[in-house]
Design an enzyme around this catalytic site. Sequence first.
Site, short mmCIF file in Angstrom:
data_model
loop_
_atom_site.label_atom_id
_atom_site.label_comp_id
_atom_site.label_asym_id
_atom_site.label_seq_id
_atom_site.Cartn_x
_atom_site.Cartn_y
_atom_site.Cartn_z
N HIS A 82 40.07 30.25 39.65
CA HIS A 82 41.05 29.42 40.05
C HIS A 82 40.83 27.96 39.83
CE1 HIS A 82 37.77 29.32 43.28
NE2 HIS A 82 38.36 28.22 43.43
N GLU A 131 44.19 26.98 43.97
CA GLU A 131 43.79 26.52 45.39
C GLU A 131 44.32 25.27 45.88
OE1 GLU A 131 39.70 26.83 45.84
OE2 GLU A 131 39.40 26.55 47.99
CO CO Z 1 37.54 27.01 45.21
#
Ligand code: CO
Length: 141
Positions: A82, A131
């Site tokens: 991510h 995120e």
């Molecule tokens: Co992270």
Amino acid sequence: MIGKLNHVGVAVPSIEAAKATYRDLYGVPASDITETKELPPQGVRYAFVNLPNSQIELIEPLGETSPIRKFLEKNPNGGQHHVCFEVEDIYAARDEMVVRGATVLNEPRIGAHGTPVIFIHPKNSNGVLIELMETPKGAHG
Ligand code: CO
């Protein structure tokens, strides 16, 4: 709007081995690699590699139900998992992402930096899991 790139998350089968890679292959001083900690609610062990402008977040599965486990089954050697951007207010960001039609994967919860985070489904961002993390209060720069 998103702010600074806070970190890039990399899933690894062994944090200790990955730390050695950043230290020995890329020359990151040991003092810029954090201790490994656990975040049981998210099913991860993690450590950060501090770089001049950002961080690499090394994550390893913790527990049988860890969401990282499935990722590592598909990517046994690990892989980029991510990308994390900072936002000023996580609840405002969550509400705005929903309005814009994004799939928000979780209610805000405390992440590895001690501030609330949400994840946005990869289908909304060219296959990249995003995120969003609330900027730590008192953070500079
Ligand atoms: Co992270």
